[in-house]
Design a protein around this motif. Sequence first.
Motif, PDB file in Angstrom:
ATOM      1  N   PRO A 262       0.805  -1.238   0.000  1.00  0.00           N
ATOM      2  CA  PRO A 262       0.000   0.000   0.000  1.00  0.00           C
ATOM      3  C   PRO A 262       0.833   1.281   0.000  1.00  0.00           C
ATOM      4  O   PRO A 262       0.315   2.342  -0.347  1.00  0.00           O
ATOM      5  CB  PRO A 262      -0.825  -0.121   1.287  1.00  0.00           C
ATOM      6  N   VAL A 263       2.088   1.196   0.354  1.00  0.00           N
ATOM      7  CA  VAL A 263       2.943   2.395   0.414  1.00  0.00           C
ATOM      8  C   VAL A 263       3.726   2.588  -0.872  1.00  0.00           C
ATOM      9  O   VAL A 263       3.684   3.651  -1.506  1.00  0.00           O
ATOM     10  CB  VAL A 263       3.910   2.309   1.618  1.00  0.00           C
ATOM     11  N   THR A 264       4.443   1.556  -1.304  1.00  0.00           N
ATOM     12  CA  THR A 264       5.300   1.667  -2.490  1.00  0.00           C
ATOM     13  C   THR A 264       4.591   1.291  -3.780  1.00  0.00           C
ATOM     14  O   THR A 264       5.039   1.679  -4.863  1.00  0.00           O
ATOM     15  CB  THR A 264       6.532   0.774  -2.321  1.00  0.00           C
ATOM     16  N   GLY A 265       3.508   0.528  -3.689  1.00  0.00           N
ATOM     17  CA  GLY A 265       2.813   0.081  -4.887  1.00  0.00           C
ATOM     18  C   GLY A 265       3.480  -1.082  -5.586  1.00  0.00           C
ATOM     19  O   GLY A 265       3.028  -1.508  -6.651  1.00  0.00           O
ATOM     20  N   GLU A 266       4.543  -1.611  -5.016  1.00  0.00           N
ATOM     21  CA  GLU A 266       5.237  -2.743  -5.613  1.00  0.00           C
ATOM     22  C   GLU A 266       4.549  -4.061  -5.233  1.00  0.00           C
ATOM     23  O   GLU A 266       3.887  -4.151  -4.198  1.00  0.00           O
ATOM     24  CB  GLU A 266       6.694  -2.770  -5.150  1.00  0.00           C
ATOM     25  N   GLU A 267       4.755  -5.062  -6.088  1.00  0.00           N
ATOM     26  CA  GLU A 267       4.155  -6.366  -5.823  1.00  0.00           C
ATOM     27  C   GLU A 267       4.830  -7.034  -4.631  1.00  0.00           C
ATOM     28  O   GLU A 267       6.067  -7.034  -4.516  1.00  0.00           O
ATOM     29  CB  GLU A 267       4.257  -7.271  -7.055  1.00  0.00           C
ATOM     30  N   THR A 268       4.042  -7.606  -3.763  1.00  0.00           N
ATOM     31  CA  THR A 268       4.541  -8.261  -2.559  1.00  0.00           C
ATOM     32  C   THR A 268       4.262  -9.752  -2.643  1.00  0.00           C
ATOM     33  O   THR A 268       3.160 -10.171  -3.019  1.00  0.00           O
ATOM     34  CB  THR A 268       3.866  -7.681  -1.302  1.00  0.00           C
ATOM     35  N   ALA A 269       5.259 -10.557  -2.307  1.00  0.00           N
ATOM     36  CA  ALA A 269       5.104 -12.016  -2.336  1.00  0.00           C
ATOM     37  C   ALA A 269       4.428 -12.487  -1.057  1.00  0.00           C
ATOM     38  O   ALA A 269       4.765 -12.029   0.041  1.00  0.00           O
ATOM     39  CB  ALA A 269       6.457 -12.685  -2.493  1.00  0.00           C
ATOM     40  N   LEU A 270       3.496 -13.390  -1.211  1.00  0.00           N
ATOM     41  CA  LEU A 270       2.806 -13.988  -0.075  1.00  0.00           C
ATOM     42  C   LEU A 270       3.439 -15.337   0.239  1.00  0.00           C
ATOM     43  O   LEU A 270       3.347 -16.282  -0.550  1.00  0.00           O
ATOM     44  CB  LEU A 270       1.324 -14.167  -0.386  1.00  0.00           C
ATOM     45  N   ILE A 271       4.122 -15.410   1.359  1.00  0.00           N
ATOM     46  CA  ILE A 271       4.674 -16.674   1.824  1.00  0.00           C
ATOM     47  C   ILE A 271       3.628 -17.306   2.732  1.00  0.00           C
ATOM     48  O   ILE A 271       3.497 -16.948   3.900  1.00  0.00           O
ATOM     49  CB  ILE A 271       6.007 -16.460   2.564  1.00  0.00           C
ATOM     50  N   TYR A 272       2.893 -18.227   2.187  1.00  0.00           N
ATOM     51  CA  TYR A 272       1.704 -18.733   2.871  1.00  0.00           C
ATOM     52  C   TYR A 272       2.059 -19.856   3.828  1.00  0.00           C
ATOM     53  O   TYR A 272       2.765 -20.812   3.474  1.00  0.00           O
ATOM     54  CB  TYR A 272       0.690 -19.238   1.843  1.00  0.00           C
ATOM     55  N   GLU A 273       1.550 -19.741   5.043  1.00  0.00           N
ATOM     56  CA  GLU A 273       1.635 -20.790   6.040  1.00  0.00           C
ATOM     57  C   GLU A 273       0.255 -20.947   6.663  1.00  0.00           C
ATOM     58  O   GLU A 273      -0.238 -20.041   7.332  1.00  0.00           O
ATOM     59  CB  GLU A 273       2.664 -20.453   7.114  1.00  0.00           C
ATOM     60  N   PRO A 274      -0.396 -22.077   6.431  1.00  0.00           N
ATOM     61  CA  PRO A 274      -1.773 -22.246   6.912  1.00  0.00           C
ATOM     62  C   PRO A 274      -1.882 -22.087   8.424  1.00  0.00           C
ATOM     63  O   PRO A 274      -1.048 -22.597   9.182  1.00  0.00           O
ATOM     64  CB  PRO A 274      -2.132 -23.676   6.481  1.00  0.00           C
ATOM     65  N   TYR A 275      -2.909 -21.372   8.828  1.00  0.00           N
ATOM     66  CA  TYR A 275      -3.211 -21.206  10.250  1.00  0.00           C
ATOM     67  C   TYR A 275      -4.191 -22.302  10.638  1.00  0.00           C
ATOM     68  O   TYR A 275      -5.332 -22.326  10.172  1.00  0.00           O
ATOM     69  CB  TYR A 275      -3.810 -19.818  10.508  1.00  0.00           C
TER      70      TYR A 275
ATOM     71  N   SER B  51      -7.943 -14.710  22.371  1.00  0.00           N
ATOM     72  CA  SER B  51      -6.724 -15.431  22.028  1.00  0.00           C
ATOM     73  C   SER B  51      -6.574 -15.568  20.525  1.00  0.00           C
ATOM     74  O   SER B  51      -5.453 -15.482  19.996  1.00  0.00           O
ATOM     75  CB  SER B  51      -6.746 -16.813  22.683  1.00  0.00           C
ATOM     76  N   ARG B  52      -7.681 -15.751  19.828  1.00  0.00           N
ATOM     77  CA  ARG B  52      -7.633 -15.893  18.363  1.00  0.00           C
ATOM     78  C   ARG B  52      -7.157 -14.605  17.713  1.00  0.00           C
ATOM     79  O   ARG B  52      -6.367 -14.621  16.765  1.00  0.00           O
ATOM     80  CB  ARG B  52      -9.033 -16.267  17.858  1.00  0.00           C
ATOM     81  N   LEU B  53      -7.602 -13.457  18.188  1.00  0.00           N
ATOM     82  CA  LEU B  53      -7.238 -12.173  17.593  1.00  0.00           C
ATOM     83  C   LEU B  53      -5.841 -11.714  17.984  1.00  0.00           C
ATOM     84  O   LEU B  53      -5.332 -10.746  17.429  1.00  0.00           O
ATOM     85  CB  LEU B  53      -8.262 -11.108  17.984  1.00  0.00           C
ATOM     86  N   SER B  54      -5.212 -12.403  18.926  1.00  0.00           N
ATOM     87  CA  SER B  54      -3.872 -12.012  19.354  1.00  0.00           C
ATOM     88  C   SER B  54      -2.780 -12.555  18.451  1.00  0.00           C
ATOM     89  O   SER B  54      -1.615 -12.173  18.577  1.00  0.00           O
ATOM     90  CB  SER B  54      -3.624 -12.487  20.796  1.00  0.00           C
ATOM     91  N   VAL B  55      -3.145 -13.434  17.527  1.00  0.00           N
ATOM     92  CA  VAL B  55      -2.177 -14.038  16.613  1.00  0.00           C
ATOM     93  C   VAL B  55      -2.566 -13.677  15.183  1.00  0.00           C
ATOM     94  O   VAL B  55      -3.718 -13.883  14.780  1.00  0.00           O
ATOM     95  CB  VAL B  55      -2.143 -15.572  16.774  1.00  0.00           C
ATOM     96  N   PRO B  56      -1.642 -13.147  14.374  1.00  0.00           N
ATOM     97  CA  PRO B  56      -1.983 -12.809  12.976  1.00  0.00           C
ATOM     98  C   PRO B  56      -2.251 -14.076  12.170  1.00  0.00           C
ATOM     99  O   PRO B  56      -1.543 -15.083  12.306  1.00  0.00           O
ATOM    100  CB  PRO B  56      -0.736 -12.081  12.476  1.00  0.00           C
ATOM    101  N   THR B  57      -3.264 -14.025  11.344  1.00  0.00           N
ATOM    102  CA  THR B  57      -3.665 -15.202  10.569  1.00  0.00           C
ATOM    103  C   THR B  57      -2.669 -15.537   9.475  1.00  0.00           C
ATOM    104  O   THR B  57      -2.439 -16.709   9.169  1.00  0.00           O
ATOM    105  CB  THR B  57      -5.054 -14.959   9.948  1.00  0.00           C
ATOM    106  N   TYR B  58      -2.056 -14.540   8.879  1.00  0.00           N
ATOM    107  CA  TYR B  58      -1.190 -14.756   7.717  1.00  0.00           C
ATOM    108  C   TYR B  58       0.256 -14.375   8.010  1.00  0.00           C
ATOM    109  O   TYR B  58       0.913 -13.725   7.198  1.00  0.00           O
ATOM    110  CB  TYR B  58      -1.723 -13.990   6.517  1.00  0.00           C
ATOM    111  N   GLY B  59       0.761 -14.774   9.141  1.00  0.00           N
ATOM    112  CA  GLY B  59       2.174 -14.588   9.452  1.00  0.00           C
ATOM    113  C   GLY B  59       2.525 -13.314  10.177  1.00  0.00           C
ATOM    114  O   GLY B  59       3.212 -13.325  11.187  1.00  0.00           O
TER     115      GLY B  59
END
Length: 368
Positions: A15-28, A37-45
Motif C-alpha cells: 500500500p505504500v510503495t505500490g510494488e508487488e509483494t510475495a505472499l509466503i503462505y503458512e496455513p493457520y 486469544s484468536r485475535l492475538s495471533v496474525p492469521t497470515y504470518g
Amino acid sequence: MPHGPETFLPPLLDPVTGEETALIYEPYTQSTKDSASRLSVPTYGSWEMTDMLVKQYSPLFHAAANVPSFIRAFSAIPNLKHLKISCPEQEPNQRYRRSIVDYALISLRIAVERSKLSSLDTLSLLSVHPGATLYLNPIMGFGATPSSVKRWKQIHKLTIYMDMVCMSHPTDHLKLLHSYLHLFASTLTKFKFRWQGAKGPCPLSLGNEPCLQASSPRLACPKRCHLALRPLRFDRLRDMEVDNTILDASQISSFINTHRRTLRDFNFENTHLRSGTWDEALSPLTRISGDDKWKEKSEEVMDVPIIFSPMDFEQEQLNKVWNDHMKVRSSKPLHEVLHKAGAKGRELLWGTEEHMRKFLRTSVFSWR
C-alpha cells in the motif's frame, strides 16, 4: 469449486510503495473458542500481511484459507468413505498462477489429515487442473506434517480426470503427478485415469517418458534435469484403466510385466501407440501363459434383429415363413439353431407360438 473470475487472485501490492509483494503462505490451523486469544495471533504470518490480504482479497479467499472451519466440517462426518473433489474450468494460461481454488485444496487436505476418517478408502479427483496434485500432496504440500501421509495410505481406489498438460510447455506438472502417484504405491488396488482434452502420456509410465528424460529441453528446472524419475510400481494393484493416452508398446509391456503377479484387469481405452504394435505391447501375456491361446478367448457378440412386415406383406409369404418356422421347431430344438447368435438375440427370438400370435394381435401396427 470451479475456476472463474471470482477465484482469480490479482497481484498483492504494497500500500505504500505500490510494488508487488510475495505472499509466503503458512496455513493457520489452530482452533480456539477464545476470541481474544484468536485475535492475538496474525492469521497470515504478520499483522502487515494480514492487513493487506483483508483489504485486497475477497471474502472467498479468507473462507478458502480458513483451515479450522474445514477441520470442523470433516470432523462431523467420521464415516466418510468416498471423497470426491472437482475443480474444473481452469484456463491454460493460468496453470502457473495460484488461485482461491488452490488455497481451498490446501485447507481440504489438512482437514482430511487431521480428522478421524477411519472409513475413508476411495478418492476421486474429477476434472482437476494439473497443479492440484501439488496442493493435495501431503509430502510436499503446505502445512504438511510427518503424520500427514498416514491418512492417505487408507486410499485403495483412486480415480483422476485431469486437464491435459500442453506438451510444448515445461513439464513440471507431469513430475508433480508422478510424485503424487508414488504416495499410493503400497496401498492402491484400483486405479483409473483420464486426460481431458488432447491425448497425454500414460501416468503410470512417466518414469521412462521421452519428454521427461534428461535430454529434454522443456523442463522448467534445468538444475534438476539430471535427476531421473523412479518408475512406478504398485504392490497391490488389481484393476487399472487409462483413457485418452499416447505411449509406446514397450511401456505397456514393461508395466504388465512389472505387475504380473497382482494385476487382474487392465484397460487401455482410446490409447494410441506411438511406436510398436499391440502384439508387442501384450507380449508378456504370452510369456506368462506359455502360449498364444489367450488371444483366442475373445468373444464375438452380435445383435440379431427381428423385422416384422406391415400390411403390404403378402399373406401367402407370411404363411410360408410361419410354416417353415414351425417345421424347424418340430424337427430341431430352437436353441440349437440359434447357438451362433448372441445372448441378446436368443432372448429376443425365444418364445411360443401362442405368445407370437398374441404379440401380433396386440401390436400397434395393422397385421393380417
